[in-house]
Design a protein around this motif. Structure first.
Motif, PDB file in Angstrom:
ATOM      1  N   GLU A   4       6.722  35.377   7.132  1.00  0.00           N
ATOM      2  CA  GLU A   4       6.635  35.837   8.515  1.00  0.00           C
ATOM      3  C   GLU A   4       5.354  35.242   9.108  1.00  0.00           C
ATOM      4  O   GLU A   4       4.257  35.498   8.620  1.00  0.00           O
ATOM      5  N   ILE A   5       5.510  34.405  10.128  1.00  0.00           N
ATOM      6  CA  ILE A   5       4.373  33.720  10.743  1.00  0.00           C
ATOM      7  C   ILE A   5       4.295  34.131  12.202  1.00  0.00           C
ATOM      8  O   ILE A   5       5.294  34.076  12.932  1.00  0.00           O
ATOM      9  N   THR A   6       3.125  34.506  12.610  1.00  0.00           N
ATOM     10  CA  THR A   6       2.866  34.865  13.992  1.00  0.00           C
ATOM     11  C   THR A   6       2.012  33.773  14.628  1.00  0.00           C
ATOM     12  O   THR A   6       0.903  33.486  14.152  1.00  0.00           O
ATOM     13  N   PHE A   7       2.511  33.156  15.679  1.00  0.00           N
ATOM     14  CA  PHE A   7       1.784  32.121  16.406  1.00  0.00           C
ATOM     15  C   PHE A   7       1.204  32.729  17.671  1.00  0.00           C
ATOM     16  O   PHE A   7       1.929  33.301  18.497  1.00  0.00           O
ATOM     17  N   ILE A   8      -0.091  32.606  17.821  1.00  0.00           N
ATOM     18  CA  ILE A   8      -0.819  33.175  18.942  1.00  0.00           C
ATOM     19  C   ILE A   8      -1.456  32.045  19.730  1.00  0.00           C
ATOM     20  O   ILE A   8      -2.013  31.108  19.155  1.00  0.00           O
ATOM     21  N   VAL A   9      -1.361  32.129  21.061  1.00  0.00           N
ATOM     22  CA  VAL A   9      -1.962  31.136  21.947  1.00  0.00           C
ATOM     23  C   VAL A   9      -3.142  31.802  22.644  1.00  0.00           C
ATOM     24  O   VAL A   9      -2.952  32.503  23.648  1.00  0.00           O
ATOM     25  N   PRO A  10      -4.359  31.672  22.138  1.00  0.00           N
ATOM     26  CA  PRO A  10      -5.510  32.344  22.763  1.00  0.00           C
ATOM     27  C   PRO A  10      -5.726  31.828  24.178  1.00  0.00           C
ATOM     28  O   PRO A  10      -5.487  30.662  24.497  1.00  0.00           O
ATOM     29  N   SER A  11      -6.185  32.718  25.035  1.00  0.00           N
ATOM     30  CA  SER A  11      -6.438  32.366  26.429  1.00  0.00           C
ATOM     31  C   SER A  11      -7.772  32.939  26.851  1.00  0.00           C
ATOM     32  O   SER A  11      -8.368  33.781  26.171  1.00  0.00           O
TER      33      SER A  11
END
Length: 1277
Positions: free
Chosen positions: A1126-1133
């Motif tokens: 299970e991989i969670t991809f986060i796009v920091p802003s």
């Protein structure tokens, strides 16, 4: 050249007119009283007038020409060197006329001192060397310390130094004195700082150096000064953030501190061109022809080109220490053979290349290094100097443009790269006898250095930079000449091009595909033919050469599938590439590239190189499968040619077949899987790093969707099982943490294959083999291998290690999930969700009862009493929480067949004429066996009771035969079935059917800390619901996070990078497509420990209407899940950023500033401020539609290479998302392997269940347990 330099005559004294004895006596008589005043400040000079001084200087001029036997010459030198101090600190011992006009007299003194350096017979005596050093030291001290020197004096001093250097260095057999050249350049730099030399002097110096270039000291001293000036120039031009050129402190001290910054560029440029074009060394003068006897000219040419290469690296920001400073890594210097090793070799185009095992040869891998420069040998030789390698950092983003560098060094580099052997002149490619360009071995080292430098320059082209076409054409011309692969090829040049072209095809150079056939031919030489590879052994590290060739291959592999049938323009003849093909498509090169790839894996012996090849294999197989699935045209690749790759037979360079295979990807997949499994079990058993990468690649291949026979998948699973058996059976002394990590990875690979292809378990042999491997991991042995077969519950559990046992438990869980049932995908069901889906009242939550089975499984049981609609089917719902996750079972108790057939009233009482008997009639015809006698007859076991029973039965029969005897009437009634019960105890029946309500299961075993097999939990205790919810949040998958950032060119701060995703309009469309291929959007508040429908590779979502900042982890995230990961991809802003926007000019990527914005919303998994164990994957789009990969990771682990994405890879858009996910999964898996404080997910759930048992266990006796069980049943009903 100024005639004064070439003149062999010095100033003539008036004493020369007299006989020699007269002049000698006069000189001795005059020098004795003068010597007494030298160095004595308390003595006054005997000379007071100009006339006296001039007459004395005539005597001293004559004394300098006398022989060295006496002290006359030494006294003259002492007097003159003392008088030179008049420009520094006048003293009373110096004649007053000299003190009044020091510049005038110093100019005359320098003219007289030149006589000392004229050729003489005793020039090699120690006395002469002493006087020689004394004069040069005095001159240097005067230049350093004097502040009164006029321009005429400076020019006289420089001309004096030029003359003495010309007198000593111009002859072919000079003594090799270093001090004169060193003093010349140092004084010249002092003059540039205080009195810049005239143009005439610069021209004179340049002409003089052209006659001294055959001397090693000239090249060495010129290199020192140019490097020191370059270091100063880079600091002024690019600022302190640009990587400095590290030079020794002694060399840095040559640059005067008072040299004005405005004069530094002109001084650097003039001194750089003072040496003129190094290629002129290949056109020697008469003096230089004489010096050829000791073979110094080729060596000087190489050393000059090496210095030019160092300067180019400095302008690119590739700081390489100069000679004399400590190198960052050991330098490997190999000995050269006494003769070229390939004189008797047959032409390459007449031989077939075949992947031969390099391990059978006598290759000894030297030290592994990366930076590729040629290092001269200490022996005078006509051979090529060996290649030395040292670590090279990446070029600086502040580096200058390619055109700017070529404006400075291009003419030298191109001329050196295009030297012809016969004429020795650059620019002429072909000899008079043949149209084939040939290279001289004498100049090969310098030419190789030039070609390598050109490759590095063009490889450092920036994204938005354009290169002049004239430079591109000359560069391609030089490479086409250097990439020759037939008998006349120059191997040092070929090796240098390969070593420095690792990213040449990743720079969007216009027309670079023209070189594609030539590079493929060169790769076939290095990677396929071990005999040809040995020819490079004398001057290059074979490991480094193969590594560079593999990197080049990585950038070439996706081109055929990317461009397909597009026409590939090549040369009109075969003079350069060595091929007979004049034109074709990119697909025509695919069979050759595949052959190189497979052959490279078969012949590679280095672990790092092997891992890179494995990564390339997965990339190519995946790309081929995706292209075939999309219906695009595939290459001309047949099954027969593929079988040749793995069988080791020779393959032709050119493929003439035109048959297009319908399942080319499947054939390639089968051959690659067979090759990997065969080498994994036969060749790589002792290579831990290679085994780890091979198992990861096998796991990735299991996820590639191709059409193959099921037997191929079973064969792969069987190979992995055999590998696990071999590793587990190693002797105990060989067991280590690394070995156990490999076994755990093998189990994980097996899990991937089972979950991706569950149909293989339908085959009984495959299922049995997998279960035996699970048994081996759990207990340490297999039952079928033991002499005495024992039941598994009787075996002693002695696993290889605890980690291996835990990995085997996961494999068993995978088998139970996928064997014989539908594919399981963990959902988000719990008590609340179950009640909502069932349509029950939320008051039913309190009716759940919880039991623990075998201290590892929590059963949440909910009985649903039968209602009007299900009066005949009472149901039971069970939530099963175990180490492998949470499952939901629903059971229904059917009192009648499922066809719902019911008896009517008319059916009751019908009498049938059937004859009842306890056994069939044929029972008497069956012969008895010993097992029939295991139960004794009833009359032998209970004789008295049986007799009593017979008596009772006899009386009963008599009574029944006389019913009228009884006073009570007897009524005959029809037998009917009893009515169905309305209060079924379904939970009790369920537990009873599982064998859990026996005295043995409820009895406390008496062992401290070990509960009974069935234990009830008291849900009334505080905290039970919270702990149960926490258990549900612990996913049974491996959960990890990755962060995706978009970085524009020129951005240096974290604030600039984070602001890029504030709108989808601020990023290009290919970045949105990349995000879409990573996973599906999920609400951040519900993604932890929950299931989500996973996106298939290639399924894209539309992000064009979304603000990318919503995926910053506060509201949404991108999530990818499968059965195991299970991989969670986060796009920091920037909206969620709390970090400062401080600039990080010293770093290419401000990782330290961005770490504070990278949180996983889980306090225990936040990234630390240290970037020591973080993998950075840089993805750069190319104009060709491909993507260039660069990976950075600071780690000291021996398993540093993570597949399938490695630095230098070039991948297509079709495979980018899949490969990124696989790399993240493998990286996280390796971190789990290396960590001692991070147990696997199922172990964490197991520990949580154990804690709940200890905390909420109901302390009841067996009677109390049964009582509470029936009581709760009654209260529910």
């Amino acid at each position: 050249m100024d005639r004064s330099l070439s003149s062999r005559r010095g100033p003539v004294s008036v004493l020369s007119c007299f006989p020699p004895p007269v002049g000698r006596d006069v000189a001795i008589a005059v020098l004795k009283p003068l010597r007494a005043a030298v160095g004595n400040p308390n003595r006054h000079s005997l000379l007071h007038t100009d006339r006296q001084v001039r007459w004395t200087m005539e005597v001293l001029c004559y004394g300098l020409t006398l022989p060295l036997e006496g002290n006359t010459v030494r006294l003259c030198v002492d007097v003159y060197t003392d008088w030179l101090t008049a420009l520094v600190s006048p003293r009373d011992s110096i004649p007053p006329p000299i003190s009044r006009e020091p510049n005038l007299y110093v100019q005359k003194i320098l003219q007289h001192l030149y006589s000392l350096f004229l050729p003489r017979s005793d020039q090699v005596s120690p006395v002469y060397l002493y006087l020689y050093q004394q004069v040069l030291c005095a001159v240097r001290s005067m230049a350093r310390e004097s502040s009164m020197m006029s321009r005429d004096t400076w020019e006289s001093l420089l001309l004096f130094l030029l003359r003495i250097n010309h007198a000593m260095l111009a002859p072919p057999t000079a003594a090799g004195k270093i001090l004169s050249m060193e003093v010349l350049l140092e004084v010249w730099l002092l003059s540039c700082a205080r009195c810049f030399p005239s143009r005439c002097l610069w021209q004179t110096c340049g002409q003089a150096l052209s006659g001294w270039r055959h001397q090693p000291v000239v090249v060495e001293q010129w290199s020192r000064v140019v490097a020191a000036l370059t270091s100063r120039l880079l600091l002024l031009s690019f600022g302190p953030s640009f990587p400095r050129l590290k030079v020794p402190d002694v060399d840095a001290a040559l640059i005067p501190a008072d040299l004005d910054d405005g004069w530094v560029p002109e001084t650097w440029f003039r001194i750089l061109h003072m040496f003129s074009n190094p290629v002129d060394l290949t056109r020697p003068s008469q003096e230089e022809l004489l010096s050829r006897r000791d073979g110094r000219l080729p060596n000087m040419f190489f050393r000059a080109m090496r210095e030019v290469s160092t300067l180019v690296d400095a302008f690119l920001g590739i700081s390489r220490p100069r000679s004399g400073s400590a190198p960052p890594t050991p330098v490997n210097i190999l000995s050269m053979p006494s003769a070229p090793p390939y004189i008797t070799s047959p032409p390459l185009h007449k031989r077939q290349l075949k992947p031969t095992d390099v391990s059978k040869t006598t290759i000894k891998p030297p030290m592994m290094t990366l930076h590729h420069h040629w290092k001269s040998s200490s022996h005078p030789a006509t051979h090529t100097p060996p290649l030395s390698t040292c670590s090279r950092p990446s070029p600086s983003p502040l580096r200058c443009n390619v055109d700017s560098l070529l404006h400075l060094f291009g003419s030298w580099l191109f001329d050196a790269a295009l030297i012809n052997r016969d004429s020795g002149k650059p620019g002429k490619l072909y000899s008079s006898e043949s149209d084939v360009p040939v290279i001289s071995e004498r100049w090969a080292s310098g030419q190789a250095e030039a070609c390598g430098t050109l490759c590095r320059i063009f490889s450092c082209k920036k994204t938005s930079e354009d290169v002049l076409p004239v430079y591109l054409s000359r560069f391609y011309q030089a490479l086409l000449q250097g990439l020759q692969v037939w008998e006349g090829a120059c191997l040092p040049v070929l090796a240098s091009i390969l070593l420095n072209s690792t990213c040449l095809f990743c720079c969007d150079l216009t027309g670079i595909n023209l070189l594609l056939p030539s590079f493929v031919s060169a790769l076939e030489i290095v990677l396929l033919d071990s005999r040809e590879l040995l020819r490079f052994k004398g001057f290059v590290s074979l490991v480094d050469l193969r590594r560079a060739s593999i990197q080049v291959m990585l950038s070439l592999l996706p081109l055929p599938l990317q461009f397909g049938s597009i026409r590939l323009e090549v040369l009109p003849d075969s003079r350069f590439s060595g091929d007979n093909v004049t034109a074709g498509s990119f697909l025509g090169l695919k069979p050759r590239l595949l052959s190189v790839l497979i052959g490279a894996l078969q012949t590679e012996t280095d672990a790092s190189n092997t891992q890179v090849i494995l990564a390339a294999m997965l990339n190519l197989v995946l790309d081929s499968a995706v292209v075939q699935a999309s219906g695009q045209a595939s290459g001309q690749l047949g099954e027969s040619s593929l079988s040749k790759w793995t069988s080791g037979t020779s393959t032709s360079r050119r493929t003439t077949g035109t048959t297009v295979q319908s399942n080319e990807a499947g054939v390639l997949w089968v051959q690659v899987v067979r090759l990997l499994t065969q080498r994994l079990t036969a060749h790589w058993k002792n290579e831990a790093a290679v085994c780890l990468s091979a198992l990861e690649v096998l796991g990735g291949l299991a996820k590639v969707e191709v059409r193959v026979e099921e037997a191929e998948r079973r064969r792969a699973i069987s190979s992995v099982c055999s590998y696990i058996v071999f590793q587990c059976s190693r002797p105990p002394p060989l067991h280590s943490r690394d070995l156990h990590s490999i076994i755990v990875t093998a189990f994980y690979c097996l899990n991937v294959w089972l979950t991706q292809h569950p149909a293989v378990l339908n085959h009984q042999d495959c299922l049995l083999e997998v279960l035996e491997i699970v048994e081996l991991g759990l207990s340490g042995s297999k039952s079928r291998q033991e002499q005495e077969v024992r039941c598994k519950e009787e075996k002693d559990l002695t696993p290889v290690s605890l980690r291996v046992k835990e990995a085997a438990e996961v494999t068993l869980s995978c088998v139970m999930q996928v064997s014989g049932i539908f594919r399981f995908d963990e959902g988000s069901l719990n008590e609340d969700a179950l009640i909502g889906l069932s349509g029950l009242d939320y008051s039913s939550l309190k009716k759940f009862r919880y039991f623990v089975v075998d201290s590892s499984v929590i059963l949440g049981i909910l009985e649903q009493p039968p209602g009007p609609e299900n009066a005949w089917c009472p149901s039971l719902t069970v939530l099963i929480r175990g180490p492998s996750g949470c499952r939901t079972w629903t059971l229904q108790l059917h009192l009648q067949p499922r066809e719902d057939r019911r008896h009517t009233q008319e059916d009751y009482g019908i009498q049938c004429g059937s004859k009842y008997q306890l056994f069939p009639e044929s029972i008497n015809r069956v012969p008895l066996v010993k097992a029939d006698l295991s139960i004794p007859p009833l009359n032998k076991a209970v004789s008295e009771e049986l007799e009593h029973l017979r008596t009772v039965l006899k009386k009963q029969r008599q009574f029944e035969t006389q019913p009228h005897v009884s006073s009570c009437p007897v009524f005959t009634t029809t037998h009917r079935p009893p009515p169905p019960v309305s209060n079924c105890q379904t939970a009790r029946l369920f537990l009873s059917h599982l064998g859990l309500l026996t005295p043995e299961t409820l009895k406390d075993p008496g062992t401290s800390g070990v509960p009974a097999q069935l234990v009830a939990l008291d849900l009334s205790l505080p905290g039970f619901s919270e702990d149960l919810r926490h258990l549900d949040q612990l996913s049974s998958r491996t959960c990890d996070s990755a962060f995706v950032l978009y970085m524009r060119a020129g951005q240096r701060t974290s604030a600039e990078i984070l602001r890029n995703v504030e709108s989808s309009c601020s990023v290009p469309s290919h970045f949105l497509d990349f995000l879409s291929s990573l996973g599906q959007p999920v609400e951040a508040s519900h993604h932890q420990g929950r299931g989500i429908s996973s996106s298939r590779p290639g399924e894209l979502m539309d992000c064009s209407d979304l603000y990318l900042s919503v995926f910053n982890g506060e509201k949404f995230v991108l999530k990818f899940t499968d059965v195991l990961t299970e991989i969670t991809f986060i796009v920091p802003s920037s909206s969620s950023s709390s970090s400062s926007s401080s600039s990080a000019p010293h770093n290419f990527f401000p990782l330290s500033d961005l770490l504070s914005d990278m949180t996983t919303q889980t306090p225990t998994r936040n990234l630390s401020s240290s970037s020591s164990n973080i993998l950075l994957i840089f993805i750069h789009p190319l104009k060709t539609g491909l993507y260039r990969i660069c990976c950075r990771r600071k780690t000291t682990s021996k398993f540093s290479i993570i597949v399938p994405l490695v630095s230098g890879s070039v991948v297509s858009k079709r495979c980018l998302g899949f490969l990124v996910r696989e790399t993240v999964i493998n990286c996280c898996h390796r971190r789990w392997l290396e960590s001692d404080s991070a147990p696997p997910p199922h172990i964490r759930r197991k520990h949580m269940i154990s804690d709940m048992i200890l905390r909420y266990c109901s302390r009841r006796s067996e009677p109390a347990f049964y009582s509470s069980l029936f009581h709760m049943m009654k209260s529910i009903n």
